[in-house]
Design an enzyme around this catalytic site. Structure first.
Site, mmCIF file in Angstrom:
data_model
loop_
_atom_site.group_PDB
_atom_site.id
_atom_site.type_symbol
_atom_site.label_atom_id
_atom_site.label_comp_id
_atom_site.label_asym_id
_atom_site.label_seq_id
_atom_site.Cartn_x
_atom_site.Cartn_y
_atom_site.Cartn_z
ATOM 1 N NE ARG A 39 -6.376 0.674 12.429
ATOM 2 C CZ ARG A 39 -5.266 0.612 11.730
ATOM 3 N NH1 ARG A 39 -4.430 1.649 11.696
ATOM 4 N NH2 ARG A 39 -4.964 -0.471 11.048
ATOM 5 C CE LYS A 59 -0.314 -0.358 5.051
ATOM 6 N NZ LYS A 59 -1.077 -0.999 6.140
ATOM 7 C CG MET A 87 11.472 23.858 1.724
ATOM 8 S SD MET A 87 10.596 25.152 0.857
ATOM 9 C CE MET A 87 9.543 25.805 2.127
ATOM 10 C CE1 TYR A 111 15.212 30.797 7.740
ATOM 11 C CE2 TYR A 111 15.369 28.501 7.102
ATOM 12 C CZ TYR A 111 15.159 29.826 6.773
ATOM 13 O OH TYR A 111 14.897 30.175 5.471
HETATM 14 C C1 LIG Z 1 -0.313 -1.997 6.807
HETATM 15 C C2 LIG Z 1 -0.889 -3.296 7.256
HETATM 16 C C3 LIG Z 1 -0.081 -4.438 7.374
HETATM 17 C C4 LIG Z 1 1.428 -4.384 7.246
HETATM 18 O O1 LIG Z 1 1.946 -3.942 8.485
HETATM 19 P P1 LIG Z 1 3.531 -3.830 8.755
HETATM 20 O O2 LIG Z 1 3.587 -3.415 10.173
HETATM 21 O O3 LIG Z 1 4.026 -2.799 7.810
HETATM 22 O O4 LIG Z 1 4.122 -5.164 8.505
HETATM 23 C C5 LIG Z 1 -0.700 -5.645 7.664
HETATM 24 N N1 LIG Z 1 -2.030 -5.720 7.864
HETATM 25 C C6 LIG Z 1 -2.843 -4.633 7.789
HETATM 26 C C7 LIG Z 1 -4.291 -4.783 8.048
HETATM 27 C C8 LIG Z 1 -2.290 -3.392 7.501
HETATM 28 O O5 LIG Z 1 -3.086 -2.313 7.451
#
Ligand SMILES: *Cc1c(COP(=O)(O)O)cnc(C)c1O
Length: 357
Positions: A129, A29, A299, A251
């Site tokens: 969630r 993702k 930046m 800065y």
């Molecule tokens: C992002 C995600 C993972 C992967 O998690 P990592 O900690 O990056 O290995 C696995 N399962 C779900 C449901 C996720 O949202």
């Protein structure tokens, strides 16, 4: 920035070994955590990875176009509209159904074809969630017609505290997962993310879903990192100057020089995703020497105290390692007050990504 696809594949193979006999999927993702899903997913598919997880329908559409018809693709956000459901079906992508409302959408689509459609069921075990609640799971347990349109290929849940192997939450979620799965149609199960793979046999089930460990972060933060380094982010020194005691750097005049030294200014900053919160805390490597970031990250620029580096190694044009090459991804995250996930997904478009392996 160089991205070592060979190391990603080697990390996937190591996770496969640790997870066996469970299948090891790959979570790609958010553009493979910012590293480039086209290159990463193609390399993993070529190595034999058969299941990919993405977050959104758009990501699934793009991944199907990249990988062709063969691998399984799973969308973590599931389906929210009939149009999305149609799209996923057309592309043979499995939604993760996260609520009875999502299940109902999938049932409706299945009715039009007269047969249950493949999908993944997500049940909540304490994260609160996404996923069917305990009440929703009970409802399905009492009335299987609620999932009549679902050909459930996997039942999954997600761990909240897997990086902390001593945390009681892990076992509590495992027990809850087993209890709630018993009320659902029997199907292969999945609970572990990267860190979950290292929690022991009981957490692996039929499929594991690592993401961050593929990309080199340490899934067992209390011990030595078993994963190979994937990202090497290098910058270049633009200028080096001698600075006397009582002068300040950058800065806010946030760094005061106490002993005369040399300051190297490097072409990278928060616009590139080098987080400003690493100001005065981060480290870099110059000529094989670890040097501190002094003053604010701005930046487009970072300033390093290179007083300890031989002058020949700390000149305009010299390379500087900002992530990898002696500064681990996990360490960079700690110095910026965050986690490796945020470091990787913040890496900006201004870095040229070069793929190796
Ligand atoms: C992002 C995600 C993972 C992967 O998690 P990592 O900690 O990056 O290995 C696995 N399962 C779900 C449901 C996720 O949202």
């Amino acid at each position: 920035m160089s991205i070592d696809l060979g190391a990603i594949v080697a990390n996937w193979r190591l996770l496969c070994e640790r997870a066996a006999p469970a299948e090891c999927a790959a979570v790609v993702k958010a553009d493979a955590y910012g590293l480039g899903v086209a290159e990463v997913a193609r390399a993993l598919a070529a190595a034999g990875c058969g299941t990919f997880f993405v977050a959104t329908v758009d990501e699934a559409v793009a991944l199907r176009a990249l990988l062709g018809a063969e691998p399984s693709i799973v969308v973590l956000h599931g389906v929210s509209t009939r149009a999305e459901a149609d799209e996923l079906r057309r592309l043979d992508v499995l939604p993760v159904l996260n609520s009875l409302a999502q299940v109902a959408l999938w049932n409706e689509l299945a009715k039009t074809g007269g047969a249950p459609l493949p999908c993944v069921l997500h049940i909540d075990t304490g994260m609160n969630r996404l996923g069917l609640s305990s009440v929703e799971v009970q409802k399905v347990g009492l009335d299987r017609r609620l999932v009549a349109g679902c050909d459930v290929r996997l039942v999954m849940s997600h761990l909240a505290c897997a990086e902390d192997s001593a945390n009681k939450m892990n076992r509590r979620q495992l027990v809850t997962f087993l209890q709630r799965c018993a009320a659902l149609p029997s199907a292969p199960q999945s609970l572990a993310n990267s860190a979950g793979v290292f929690l022991g046999d009981g957490y692996r089930f039929e499929l594991v879903r690592p993401g961050i460990a593929l990309y080199g972060a340490n899934p067992v933060p209390s011990g030595v990192n078993p994963m190979g380094e994937v990202v090497h982010l290098q910058g270049r020194i633009l200028q080096v100057r001698r600075v006397d005691a009582n002068e300040t750097v950058g800065y806010g005049a946030a760094f005061s020089v106490t002993v005369p030294t040399r300051i190297a200014t490097v072409a990278a900053g928060y616009a590139d995703g080098y987080l400003r919160s690493a100001s005065g805390r981060g480290m870099a490597m110059v000529g094989g020497v670890r040097v501190p970031i002094v003053g604010r990250v701005s930046m487009d620029l970072i300033t390093l105290d290179v007083g300890a580096v031989p002058e020949a190694d700390a000149q305009a044009g010299a390379p500087v390692s900002l992530i990898g090459g002696g500064v681990s991804l996990d360490e960079v995250a700690t110095h910026a007050g965050t986690i490796p996930y945020e470091i990787l997904t913040s890496l900006g478009a201004r870095y040229r990504r070069e793929y190796r392996g």
